[in-house]
Scaffold this motif. Structure first.
Motif, PDB file in Angstrom:
ATOM      1  N   LYS B  63      -5.466  -0.615 -20.086  1.00  0.00           N
ATOM      2  CA  LYS B  63      -4.036  -0.680 -20.358  1.00  0.00           C
ATOM      3  C   LYS B  63      -3.708  -0.035 -21.695  1.00  0.00           C
ATOM      4  N   ALA B  64      -4.602  -0.211 -22.684  1.00  0.00           N
ATOM      5  CA  ALA B  64      -4.364   0.358 -24.007  1.00  0.00           C
ATOM      6  C   ALA B  64      -4.747   1.827 -23.980  1.00  0.00           C
ATOM      7  N   SER B  65      -3.904   2.627 -23.307  1.00  0.00           N
ATOM      8  CA  SER B  65      -4.284   4.010 -23.054  1.00  0.00           C
ATOM      9  C   SER B  65      -4.143   4.889 -24.301  1.00  0.00           C
ATOM     10  N   ASP B  66      -3.494   4.349 -25.355  1.00  0.00           N
ATOM     11  CA  ASP B  66      -3.308   5.156 -26.559  1.00  0.00           C
ATOM     12  C   ASP B  66      -4.379   4.846 -27.600  1.00  0.00           C
ATOM     13  N   ARG B  67      -5.455   4.175 -27.158  1.00  0.00           N
ATOM     14  CA  ARG B  67      -6.487   3.801 -28.113  1.00  0.00           C
ATOM     15  C   ARG B  67      -7.835   4.341 -27.657  1.00  0.00           C
ATOM     16  N   PRO B  68      -8.826   4.403 -28.574  1.00  0.00           N
ATOM     17  CA  PRO B  68     -10.148   4.794 -28.142  1.00  0.00           C
ATOM     18  C   PRO B  68     -10.713   3.754 -27.172  1.00  0.00           C
ATOM     19  N   THR B  71      -8.668   8.002 -26.251  1.00  0.00           N
ATOM     20  CA  THR B  71      -8.128   9.080 -27.088  1.00  0.00           C
ATOM     21  C   THR B  71      -9.205  10.099 -27.461  1.00  0.00           C
ATOM     22  N   LEU B  72     -10.476   9.710 -27.269  1.00  0.00           N
ATOM     23  CA  LEU B  72     -11.556  10.631 -27.624  1.00  0.00           C
ATOM     24  C   LEU B  72     -11.988  11.482 -26.431  1.00  0.00           C
ATOM     25  N   ASN B  73     -11.298  11.295 -25.294  1.00  0.00           N
ATOM     26  CA  ASN B  73     -11.629  12.087 -24.107  1.00  0.00           C
ATOM     27  C   ASN B  73     -10.612  13.203 -23.952  1.00  0.00           C
ATOM     28  N   PRO B  74     -11.014  14.261 -23.230  1.00  0.00           N
ATOM     29  CA  PRO B  74     -10.011  15.294 -22.945  1.00  0.00           C
ATOM     30  C   PRO B  74      -8.906  14.713 -22.074  1.00  0.00           C
ATOM     31  N   LYS B  75      -7.696  15.249 -22.220  1.00  0.00           N
ATOM     32  CA  LYS B  75      -6.615  14.842 -21.336  1.00  0.00           C
ATOM     33  C   LYS B  75      -6.635  15.761 -20.120  1.00  0.00           C
ATOM     34  N   THR B 304     -10.622  12.923 -16.108  1.00  0.00           N
ATOM     35  CA  THR B 304      -9.751  11.961 -16.790  1.00  0.00           C
ATOM     36  C   THR B 304      -8.310  12.185 -16.356  1.00  0.00           C
ATOM     37  N   ASP B 305      -7.465  11.189 -16.636  1.00  0.00           N
ATOM     38  CA  ASP B 305      -6.043  11.328 -16.331  1.00  0.00           C
ATOM     39  C   ASP B 305      -5.299  11.930 -17.527  1.00  0.00           C
ATOM     40  N   THR B 306      -3.983  11.873 -17.508  1.00  0.00           N
ATOM     41  CA  THR B 306      -3.220  12.526 -18.571  1.00  0.00           C
ATOM     42  C   THR B 306      -3.386  11.845 -19.922  1.00  0.00           C
ATOM     43  N   LYS B 307      -3.906  10.603 -19.914  1.00  0.00           N
ATOM     44  CA  LYS B 307      -4.078   9.896 -21.180  1.00  0.00           C
ATOM     45  C   LYS B 307      -5.530   9.896 -21.627  1.00  0.00           C
ATOM     46  N   GLY B 308      -6.381  10.594 -20.861  1.00  0.00           N
ATOM     47  CA  GLY B 308      -7.786  10.682 -21.240  1.00  0.00           C
ATOM     48  C   GLY B 308      -8.637   9.549 -20.696  1.00  0.00           C
TER      49      GLY B 308
END
Lengths: 370, 530
Positions: B63-68, B71-75, B304-308
């Motif tokens: 759920k915390a898609s804006d966190r590592p 965030t360290l994966n490609p989008k 990955t999805d759009t958020k990585g």
């Protein structure tokens, strides 16, 4: 066909059962929205709308009321509404007041973007929004069903004659596969493949709303040239949804047509006809088709009522501006009156369809028992 | 009496065990049955693997898609294996705990020595790079270097440096600051200054991730290539100027520079006496671990999805959830149907009448609208995760037991009329004995078939609700597809997002329907024989 007393009794009994069901669904709805506190959200939306209208009335040019007076009246009116709708009472006293409003669809769409789905701008009554969306859904399903029927009914006996062949096995596999995958996922793949990867179909289907209204206006003004152009556009926007729904339903149709036909082709009178040297086509047309058409139709149309729900989701995937998108938009925007009205109307349509079909069933098959 | 009852119960259990074993053998004898058993076995194994390998807080993590780590994966990253299909991709490479290459104290050797020659000796990139340096490091400096090979026509998305400090008790964490400086040395010899920042040790204890900055080098980059472009236009996609060279003076398009890249990280410790810092570090009182990650455009087995977010992990999580939802709903439906069906068929009379009327109502209620209403209500009420899913499952059960009850009732009626049941009754067998000894064992095989048939319904319903926008907060297959639907503009071009969850849903329901068919063909003649 005149109905005898027995059939009438069966139909009457069904009508009572279904009415009881509808009432129970309404009561359950009231309990669900009440016990979870969701009705508070809905009633607040209703009160907001009524206050807006009241204020508009008070501040109409020429009313000559000073601003403080307007504010006082509005506050008074708000108090009155809160008391009327029971927002100051526990939920089990309050939810019941919601039911009559739902039954006559006396609710307003609370979010502008939801009204936008059906091309209207607020204030919109939920009934009007549904009246626009519902036919679009029914048209799409009906066309796909007619296409499926036209393919499946003649093909059923043909497969039944070749029981155990590669074709037969292929049809069964096809039915099993389309049965396993949700139709809306097949729709996702179709949109992705032909819309986004190949670019041979639209990626969003919202423009269909405007096209349909253009079509009707052209039809009314008898503009044949315009009609042809609009029709071509409509075809462009509707071929993929119809194709997908047909593809997804055809498996089930073929399977049941085959099952019914297998029973019929081994009947004595069909054998006798074959023994007389009649061609297969003639036997099928004269002796098999007539018998199987009725059962297949009733059998599968009974399933139609149940599958309306599934199409709602398929529509969402296509962005097709019918009931599905209305559901999606109102859930996303938190438009609670609309959600409630949609649940009610879908249930109503389902139960009404079920009733009509069961009456048909009784008429077509006199052996039906209670 | 009690003794007898126990005997009946044990007999039933023995019967079940026996029939389960023989049923298994029979199912295995059918091709369709074998196939379905293999698929279900595979699903169970994957579920176990999923429960073991994924962290227990995976839903919250998802759920915390804006966190590592996301965030360290490609989008929108491709699955890594697509390179074998000939699709050019840039790999994501992680250099964990990079080894320190060099460390020393940099000081000016005299009045004219600025910037000091020491600096050039330890970080030659500092003087040679394109970019605005607002700081000149004087003090204790550590240097880390890694190399990354870019072979394809695709630009890696970013370079991330992850810093995490550890310190012993008593070290004043706020007095010492660390300035990370990042340089990218390209195969064509160009050096770009891509990061500069300042963090106190205290801040680094909780970990810091820094990504590349374009504003530092953009102006000199434009001058270097003689471009007629603004900083904004060069920096629209930051990875392109770093890993590529402009194709025209407007910098509207770039071409990758392939070869070996070197990423240099210089950590400058400031705010305290350099010798004291050096002592703290050599004593092990302060240590900063450094990881460097080149984010390509491919990651993991399923991209990955759009958020990585790693879609493979998401898919993996869906396995146990699907089995749990499917089985618990199916089991509850069959249990209720069995009990009410037997009661209705065996006892008849007024009880039967009440149950039958209830069934009439239940089978006429459309499930989806009610589920939607419940879903929206619990969503508004703030329910998430398993509690929300349990409520949805309970509603599913509450309105799905009608069909099973009808079947069980008709079987019970036919068994009740059998001569041996009459005989048992005449011999004085109790109702309990007849129900458990003669009726239930015969219904069990049928109930098993019904159970197996009802398993996929629940998970498909859950997926459908998710796609309609009802969010219960767990990353199920339906939820992943719902996310794709919400971002259809980009997601539909990513087959690795849309295809796998749907395939799993289909495979899942196919396996259970196939098993159900096999069970039915086994059960049907047996029922007729009796």
């Amino acid at each position: 066909m005149p109905l005898d007393r027995r059939s009438l009794r069966i139909i009457g009994f069904r009508a009572i059962t279904l009415s009881v069901t509808l009432v129970l669904v309404l009561i359950m709805t009231a309990i669900i929205v009440g016990a979870t506190g969701y009705d508070r959200v809905i009633l607040s939306a209703i009160i907001r709308e009524e206050i807006r209208q009241y204020r508009e009335e008070l501040t109409r040019p020429g009313s000559g009321l000073p601003r403080e007076e307007v504010e006082r009246l509005v506050a008074e009116y708000r108090e009155y509404l809160i008391r009327t709708y029971g927002l100051d009472k526990p939920w089990y006293q309050r939810s019941l007041s919601l039911i009559p409003k739902v039954i006559v669809l006396d609710l307003y769409v609370s979010q502008a973007e939801v009204a936008g789905v059906v091309g209207l701008s607020p204030p919109v009554k939920v009934g009007d929004a549904i009246a626009v969306a519902l036919p679009r859904t029914i048209v799409m399903i009906t066309i796909a069903y007619i296409v499926s029927a036209l393919i499946a009914i003649p093909l059923g006996p043909f497969i039944a004659y070749r029981r155990g062949s590669t074709l037969d096995k292929g049809i069964i596999t096809y039915a099993a596969i389309t049965n396993a995958f949700p139709t809306w996922w097949i729709a996702m793949l179709a949109v992705a493949l032909s819309g986004f990867y190949l670019g041979v179909a639209p990626t969003s289907y919202r423009p269909i709303a405007k096209l349909i209204s253009d079509f009707t206006s052209n039809l009314l003004s008898l503009d044949v040239a315009g009609l042809a152009v609009v029709f071509k556009d409509i075809l462009y926007y509707s071929y993929l949804p119809i194709l997908v729904v047909t593809f997804a339903t055809l498996g089930g149709w073929l399977y049941s047509a085959r099952a019914v036909a297998i029973r019929v082709v081994s009947e004595d009178y069909v054998m006798a006809a074959k023994a007389r040297g009649l061609s297969e086509g003639r036997v099928v047309r004269r002796y098999v088709m007539r018998v199987i058409a009725g059962p297949i139709l009733t059998f599968v149309i009974l399933g139609l009522a149940g599958s309306i729900g599934g199409y709602i989701i398929t529509e969402t995937v296509f962005d097709w501006p019918g009931m599905g998108l209305l559901y999606y938009a109102s859930i996303a925007a938190g438009d609670s009156p609309m959600v409630l009205a949609l649940v009610y109307v879908t249930t109503l349509v389902y139960i009404a369809a079920r009733f009509i079909l069961e009456v048909l069933y009784v008429i077509l098959d006199p052996r039906v028992k209670l | 009496m009690l003794e007898r009852r126990r005997e009946v119960r044990e007999g039933l259990i023995r019967y079940l065990a026996r029939s389960l074993r023989s049923n298994f053998k029979e199912v295995w004898a059918y091709n369709l049955g074998k196939m379905s058993m293999l698929i279900i076995g595979f699903m169970v194994l994957v579920s176990i693997y999923s429960l073991v390998s994924l962290p227990s807080d995976f839903p919250q993590m998802w759920k915390a898609s804006d966190r590592p780590p996301w965030t360290l994966n490609p989008k929108q990253g491709y699955p890594v294996w697509v390179k074998y299909l000939g699709i050019p991709v840039a790999e994501t490479v992680s250099y964990d705990n990079v080894r320190l290459q060099e460390a020393r104290i940099v000081t000016p050797r005299g009045p004219g020595d600025f910037p000091p020659r020491d600096l050039d000796r330890i970080v030659p990139e500092y003087g040679r790079s394109l970019g605005i340096k607002t700081l000149t490091p004087i003090g204790y400096i550590e240097v880390y270097r890694v190399s990354y090979t870019s072979t394809s026509s695709v630009f890696p998305q970013d370079v991330v440096v992850i810093l995490r400090a550890k310190a012993s008790e008593g070290v004043n964490l706020t007095s010492i600051s660390v300035v990370p400086m990042v340089f990218v040395t390209r195969p064509d010899g160009l050096v770009l200054y891509t990061f500069e920042g300042k963090y106190t040790l205290e801040r680094l204890v909780s970990g810091v991730e820094v990504k590349m900055r374009c504003d530092l080098f953009a102006t000199s980059y434009i001058r270097y290539y003689g471009l007629d472009a603004t900083v904004d236009s060069v920096c629209t996609l930051l990875n392109r100027p770093v890993f590529g060279e402009p194709l025209d003076v407007k910098a509207s398009d770039f071409k990758t520079v392939t070869g070996e890249y070197q990423i240099t990280l210089a950590l400058w410790y400031t705010g305290a006496d350099p010798r004291a810092v050096e002592r703290l570090i050599s004593n092990g009182d302060v240590s900063v671990s450094t990881s460097i990650r080149v984010i390509g455009n491919s990651y993991g087995l399923l991209g990955t999805d759009t958020k990585g977010r790693d879609l493979f992990q998401g898919l993996l999580f869906g396995f146990p959830v699907a089995l749990i939802i499917g089985f618990s709903v199916a089991f509850a439906i069959v249990a209720i149907g069995l009990v009410l069906g037997v009661i209705s068929g065996y006892f008849g009379g007024r009880v039967d009448e009440v149950i039958q009327r209830l069934v009439d109502v239940i089978v006429n209620i459309p499930l989806l609208p009610l589920l939607i209403l419940v879903g929206v209500a619990i969503q508004t009420g703030g329910w998430v995760g398993w509690p929300a899913l349990t409520i949805i499952m309970a509603v599913l059960v509450a309105f799905s037991w009608g069909g099973t009850t009808i079947i069980v009732r008709s079987i019970t009626l036919s068994i009740k009329a059998e001569p041996y049941v009459e005989a048992a009754k005449a011999l004085g067998a109790s109702t309990w004995r007849i129900v458990f000894r003669h009726i239930i064992p015969q219904i069990i095989p049928y109930a098993t078939a019904v159970l197996v048939f009802s398993v996929p319904g629940a998970i498909i319903a859950e997926a459908s609700l998710s796609v309609l926008g009802i969010d219960h907060g767990l990353p199920t297959w339906g939820r992943i597809l719902a996310d794709a639907q919400a971002e259809r503009g980009v997601a539909y071009k990513m087959w690795w997002w849309v295809l796998p969850p749907g395939l799993m849903l289909g495979l899942f329901s196919f396996a259970f329907v196939a098993l159900g068919f096999t069970l039915e063909t086994i059960v049907e003649p047996r029922l007729r024989r009796r």
